[in-house]
Design a protein around this motif. Sequence first.
Motif, PDB file in Angstrom:
ATOM      1  N   HIS A  39      53.194 -18.209  -8.960  1.00 16.14           N
ATOM      2  CA  HIS A  39      53.279 -18.439  -7.658  1.00 16.14           C
ATOM      3  C   HIS A  39      53.145 -17.918  -6.624  1.00 16.14           C
ATOM      4  O   HIS A  39      53.087 -17.238  -5.928  1.00 16.14           O
ATOM      5  CB  HIS A  39      54.813 -16.776  -7.433  1.00 16.14           C
ATOM      6  N   ALA A  61      65.379  -9.927 -11.787  1.00 14.24           N
ATOM      7  CA  ALA A  61      65.096 -10.847 -10.910  1.00 14.24           C
ATOM      8  C   ALA A  61      65.120 -10.900  -9.569  1.00 14.24           C
ATOM      9  O   ALA A  61      64.832 -11.395  -8.294  1.00 14.24           O
ATOM     10  CB  ALA A  61      65.593 -12.073 -12.069  1.00 14.24           C
ATOM     11  N   ASN A  72      63.401 -19.264  -5.637  1.00 16.65           N
ATOM     12  CA  ASN A  72      64.110 -19.787  -7.341  1.00 16.65           C
ATOM     13  C   ASN A  72      65.524 -18.531  -6.902  1.00 16.65           C
ATOM     14  O   ASN A  72      65.443 -17.657  -6.441  1.00 16.65           O
ATOM     15  CB  ASN A  72      63.236 -18.768  -8.485  1.00 16.65           C
ATOM     16  N   ILE A  77      64.320 -17.712 -12.768  1.00 11.61           N
ATOM     17  CA  ILE A  77      63.825 -16.784 -12.883  1.00 11.61           C
ATOM     18  C   ILE A  77      63.756 -16.140 -14.563  1.00 11.61           C
ATOM     19  O   ILE A  77      62.836 -15.473 -14.923  1.00 11.61           O
ATOM     20  CB  ILE A  77      63.545 -15.006 -11.880  1.00 11.61           C
ATOM     21  N   THR A  80      62.520 -18.328 -16.438  1.00  9.72           N
ATOM     22  CA  THR A  80      61.099 -18.492 -16.620  1.00  9.72           C
ATOM     23  C   THR A  80      60.464 -17.216 -17.910  1.00  9.72           C
ATOM     24  O   THR A  80      60.025 -17.079 -18.648  1.00  9.72           O
ATOM     25  CB  THR A  80      60.537 -18.246 -15.760  1.00  9.72           C
ATOM     26  N   TRP A  81      61.044 -15.848 -17.352  1.00  7.74           N
ATOM     27  CA  TRP A  81      60.939 -14.843 -18.048  1.00  7.74           C
ATOM     28  C   TRP A  81      61.154 -14.949 -19.595  1.00  7.74           C
ATOM     29  O   TRP A  81      60.431 -14.708 -20.337  1.00  7.74           O
ATOM     30  CB  TRP A  81      61.388 -12.925 -17.951  1.00  7.74           C
TER      31      TRP A  81
END
Length: 221
Positions: A39, A61, A72, A77, A80-81
Amino acid sequence: MNFKELTNGIKAVIFDLDGTLVDSMGIWEKIDIDFFKQHGMDTVPEDFAKNIAHLSFLEMAEFVIDKYHFNNTAEEIVDTWLQMSIHAYSHDVKTKPGAKELLKKLKESGIKISLATTNKKELFLPCLKNNGIEQYFDHFLNVNDLGSNKSDPLIYLKLAEKMNSTPDETLVFEDILMALNTAHNAGFKTVAIYDAASENQQKHIRETADYYIKDFNDITY
């Protein structure tokens, strides 16, 4: 610390996962670095780990979106994690010294065992399986499933209920001050385990917990 003294009058034990049963903080530091780089941020914001330590994945998040103005969604998020961490928890995250021996002794003693975590099942189950300790647990509970976090004793109370134990008959193992305070204030007996991520809180952690250990090898049998 003697095992018999520690478990005198105890019917059930609740373990946190990250920083308590397993040494995962280095993994999350790497994930945080990679995530913020994606990011456009070269460094992880100061106090980020401390600010999100007690939160559920979704709350983490939402904190990121609010604090750092990412575009996002919280769900994006979280996903993604999750993808970044599944491999690490399935292969790289290991138990702290003496953890498996303690779990085995508790099980042999007829004491119920539960896991209270902020982590998703997609992470904690592969981690437990990879370390050969999944079979010792009677129950698993994730704060996300309760719409809660560890500033609220709900997760500990729910697990105690599942194990037919009262708070004063239940040991809670945790590594962070907020969670220890929460469990202690709800009437649970608490055991603090050292983790480097909470280095600056050790004085208060020692003052809060009923017991304090550097690792599980401090417990004698």
